[in-house]
Design a protein around this motif. Structure first.
Motif, mmCIF file in Angstrom:
data_model
loop_
_atom_site.group_PDB
_atom_site.id
_atom_site.type_symbol
_atom_site.label_atom_id
_atom_site.label_comp_id
_atom_site.label_asym_id
_atom_site.label_seq_id
_atom_site.Cartn_x
_atom_site.Cartn_y
_atom_site.Cartn_z
ATOM 1 N N LYS A 55 21.775 -104.010 40.810
ATOM 2 C CA LYS A 55 21.308 -103.418 42.055
ATOM 3 C C LYS A 55 19.615 -103.516 42.458
ATOM 4 C CE LYS A 55 22.456 -99.498 43.786
ATOM 5 N NZ LYS A 55 22.111 -97.789 43.121
ATOM 6 N N TYR A 64 25.197 -101.315 38.694
ATOM 7 C CA TYR A 64 26.013 -100.520 39.367
ATOM 8 C C TYR A 64 27.350 -100.885 39.666
ATOM 9 C CZ TYR A 64 27.476 -98.104 43.510
ATOM 10 O OH TYR A 64 27.963 -96.826 44.503
ATOM 11 N N SER A 294 25.523 -88.461 37.522
ATOM 12 C CA SER A 294 24.689 -89.262 38.300
ATOM 13 C C SER A 294 24.589 -89.782 36.516
ATOM 14 C CB SER A 294 23.526 -90.381 39.021
ATOM 15 O OG SER A 294 22.757 -90.804 39.118
ATOM 16 N N GLU A 296 23.206 -93.528 37.276
ATOM 17 C CA GLU A 296 21.536 -94.391 37.377
ATOM 18 C C GLU A 296 20.956 -94.049 36.818
ATOM 19 O OE1 GLU A 296 21.585 -96.253 40.993
ATOM 20 O OE2 GLU A 296 20.281 -95.679 41.555
#
Length: 313
Positions: A55, A64, A294, A296
């Motif tokens: 990403k 991702y 998450s 991320e």
């Protein structure tokens, strides 16, 4: 992250249709409503893909991941996020239980848990006999259909094979929207479809990746179906538009959400909504407490779109 939100009922409708605004605290909830479709096609099978995606090109250490689903019929296919469907089912059950167990049915407090935001990509492909790809997008409860204006992939089939989960696949290469892809397709599954906009080969695409390995679809599993899956087709109530017109509508909504809703009041959903909860009275919701997980890392920027070249229309 936990946020406690108290909003006017109309904002809940925005939550249900998956709109990202500051007013909704970046929460994404999608409708799971079954639309009436044009020329419904019975689903003959389904392919699940494990999707890996760079990403942020400045953070190539972070990949991702998501799972996508391709439902295919004889002459059409529908591509969407399987992970999102799982999240929707989870949240639908959580909201249904909150309404069922609320001490005060007129003031329902809801707690939702789920993963971070997932892709909103939906693509419908049909062949008659040439392929045509349509992106399906949602905005304020309305469906929009955007036909691809780009050039179809000009595949070069290569004399090379490999076996993927027992399926003998042949290699092909071609460019799509600014990326050069390698695809592995299976002629034993004689359907000319694949992930997202990749299609047109004489067999289902079971694996595909671009030459930078930034966009990768790998086979999770193939499901052969005879019954139990909703027929696929373009939403019968959707508006045909272009990328440019849809972008202008999104910008208008971001500038003035309530004004945009008022302008579309004759088409927007009001009062009661069907979606991740089925049918319920949104005016009875006192609060929504959202807990999203998450993996991320902080600071990730979406600077590497899947389509490096976009339609100009």
């Amino acid at each position: 992250m936990t946020r406690n939100i108290h909003l006017h009922p109309c904002i809940y409708i925005l939550l249900l249709i998956g709109v990202h605004t500051s007013a909704t605290a970046q929460i994404t909830l999608r409708t799971n409503t079954a639309h009436t479709v044009k020329n419904p096609q019975p689903v003959m099978g389904s392919v699940l893909y494990d999707f890996n995606y760079v990403k942020d090109t400045s953070r190539r250490d972070y990949i991702y991941t998501e799972t996508f689903e391709l439902d295919y019929a004889k002459t059409s296919s529908y591509f969407t996020s399987y992970t999102a469907k799982q999240n929707d089912t989870l949240m639908k059950n959580q909201m249904a239980m909150a309404f069922k167990n609320a001490p005060d049915p007129d003031h329902v407090e809801i707690t939702l848990t789920g993963s971070a935001a997932t892709s909103t990509d939906k693509f419908y492909t049909e062949r008659h006999p040439q392929s045509r790809v349509y992106a399906i997008k949602m905005l304020v409860g309305a469906s929009f259909i955007i036909p691809d204006a780009g050039t179809p992939t000009n595949w070069k089939i290569i004399d090379s094979t490999k076996t993927i989960q027992g399926y003998v696949c042949q290699k092909a290469t071609g460019s799509s929207y600014g990326r050069h892809y390698t695809a592995w397709f299976c002629t034993d599954l004689p359907y000319r479809f694949g992930p997202r906009r990749l299609n047109g080969l004489p067999g289902l695409i079971l694996e595909a990746y671009d030459d930078r390995m930034e966009v990768v679809y790998r086979l999770n599993r193939v499901e052969n179906l005879t019954t139990g899956r909703t027929p696929i087709g373009l939403p019968a109530d959707a508006e045909m538009t272009t990328n440019a017109a849809f972008a202008r509508a999104e910008e208008a909504f971001k500038r003035n959400p309530q004004g945009f809703i008022d302008a579309r009041s004759s088409r927007a959903t009001t009062g009661r909504a069907t979606g991740i909860t089925g049918s319920f009275d949104v005016s009875k919701i006192k609060s929504i407490n959202v807990k999203k997980t998450s993996t991320e890392p902080k600071g990730i920027k979406a600077n590497n779109p899947i389509d490096l070249v976009t339609d100009s229309l």
